[in-house]
Design a protein around this motif. Sequence first.
Motif, short mmCIF file in Angstrom:
data_model
loop_
_atom_site.label_atom_id
_atom_site.label_comp_id
_atom_site.label_asym_id
_atom_site.label_seq_id
_atom_site.Cartn_x
_atom_site.Cartn_y
_atom_site.Cartn_z
N TYR A 22 1.75 5.45 -7.29
CA TYR A 22 0.33 5.10 -7.86
C TYR A 22 -0.76 5.60 -6.56
O TYR A 22 -1.91 6.25 -6.95
CB TYR A 22 0.05 3.69 -8.14
N ARG A 23 -0.70 4.95 -5.65
CA ARG A 23 -1.39 5.43 -4.42
C ARG A 23 -2.78 5.20 -4.32
O ARG A 23 -3.59 6.29 -4.28
CB ARG A 23 -0.96 6.91 -4.07
N GLN A 24 -3.41 4.30 -5.12
CA GLN A 24 -4.63 4.12 -5.33
C GLN A 24 -5.20 3.03 -4.39
O GLN A 24 -4.71 1.94 -4.03
CB GLN A 24 -5.03 3.72 -6.75
N ALA A 25 -6.56 3.18 -4.19
CA ALA A 25 -7.14 1.81 -3.15
C ALA A 25 -6.99 0.60 -3.96
O ALA A 25 -6.45 -0.41 -3.38
CB ALA A 25 -8.75 2.19 -3.24
N VAL A 26 -7.09 0.55 -5.40
CA VAL A 26 -6.99 -0.90 -6.05
C VAL A 26 -5.50 -1.24 -6.09
O VAL A 26 -5.36 -2.43 -6.12
CB VAL A 26 -7.82 -0.72 -7.18
N THR A 27 -4.64 -0.31 -6.08
CA THR A 27 -3.13 -0.75 -6.05
C THR A 27 -2.80 -1.36 -4.81
O THR A 27 -1.92 -2.19 -4.60
CB THR A 27 -2.04 0.28 -6.74
N ALA A 28 -3.37 -0.48 -3.65
CA ALA A 28 -2.95 -0.89 -2.40
C ALA A 28 -3.69 -2.18 -2.03
O ALA A 28 -2.76 -3.13 -1.63
CB ALA A 28 -3.50 -0.11 -1.70
N GLY A 60 0.80 -1.26 0.13
CA GLY A 60 0.11 -0.03 0.02
C GLY A 60 0.71 1.16 0.00
O GLY A 60 2.01 1.25 -0.23
N ASP A 61 0.18 2.36 0.36
CA ASP A 61 0.65 3.82 0.20
C ASP A 61 2.06 3.88 1.01
O ASP A 61 2.99 4.94 0.83
CB ASP A 61 -0.24 4.66 0.98
N VAL A 62 2.26 3.18 2.13
CA VAL A 62 3.58 3.30 2.89
C VAL A 62 4.80 2.75 2.09
O VAL A 62 5.76 3.43 2.30
CB VAL A 62 3.55 2.26 4.02
N ALA A 63 4.72 2.14 0.82
CA ALA A 63 5.69 2.12 -0.08
C ALA A 63 5.55 2.26 -1.47
O ALA A 63 6.02 1.87 -2.33
CB ALA A 63 6.05 0.29 0.11
N ASP A 64 4.58 3.19 -1.62
CA ASP A 64 4.02 3.61 -2.89
C ASP A 64 4.15 5.11 -3.06
O ASP A 64 2.90 6.00 -2.49
CB ASP A 64 2.97 3.09 -3.55
#
Length: 306
Positions: A283-289, A276-280
């Motif tokens: 992209y930072r999207q719900a679906v990528t998380a 998720g966002d902690v390593a991104d």
Amino acid sequence: MEQVVIIGTGCAGLTAAIYTARANLSPLVLTGVMPGGLLTTTSIVENFPGFPEGVDGFELMQKLQKQAERFGARVKFGNLDSVDFSGQPLKLIVDGDPIETRTAIVATGSSPRSLGLASEHALEKFGVTYCATCDGALPQFRNQPLVVVGGGDSAVEEATYLTRFASKVYLIHRRDSLRASAIMQERALKHPKIEPVWNSVVTEVLDVAKKKVTGVKLKNISTGGTSTLDCAGVFVAIGHVPNTKVFGGALETDGQGYLKLHGGTRTNVPGVFAAGDVADSVYRQAVTAAGTGCAAAIEAERFLEK
Ligand code: NAP
């Protein structure tokens, strides 16, 4: 001894929980201070696949949690104090209590970035906020002019949302064009209640002496001119910072504080994965998380099999 501890209950953490629970690993899932993560502060999520009419962010997260619990995930309200990742087992201190585990999935997400002004912090809870969907409907903001700071998707989404309550919404951006996606920009910029204020930064939030927001001082960064804008609330939406402080030096981070990955979702510590966002920062999207949460779960499972 735990097999898997998942730190965080946003899209990444709960997806990792669904996968590790279905692998019979009975994951312990720590909520952190914001159960459900940042998506619970959003209104309608329109870009999560499978919801043609959109889905309420809070409802989506509740459903993910129920899905994980159905397969045996144990969700615990708890906040991580510190970690010792110097060897196996991995050691965590959660609300003062020690927990040992063979693997950990870090899904701690990110938190809203602040402007860094003393007046901004002094007026938090008195009209300065970082979440329009949480606070926009408060009586103090109704039929009042409001300010949103930022030029990304969050800022235009918040500005558009606030038009439901405000008499006017000023969108203060430091450049003369928005970075938000085309469809969201268009929606915001053609709204009669939204007025963009270009090339401008907030230099002070007024009025600390009155203990409430009455306006903002602005500086135009192309002309150097200053002005004051009356408003009853300031909604700061200028991006996020990753929640990695609690790991101290235990996990490698990049210059912005995001966790560094070493192939897939592996961190520099064997048995510790990140999702998720902690390593991104990209992209930072719900679906990528959710996608990286699934990947981290599979990698944790393979690590345990070895
Ligand atoms: P963002 O895309 O990083 O945008 C941050 C904005 O704040 C930028 O316009 C930036 O200006 C400005 N900014 C940064 N620091 C500032 C400072 N110190 N003072 C003044 N302005 C400052 O962040 P975001 O809008 O939170 O979006 C993050 C991610 O979440 C993006 O990938 C976005 O697509 C996604 N998101 C999606 C949705 C959706 O699809 N519904 C909703 C919200 C967020 P510059 O433009 O000059 O850099």
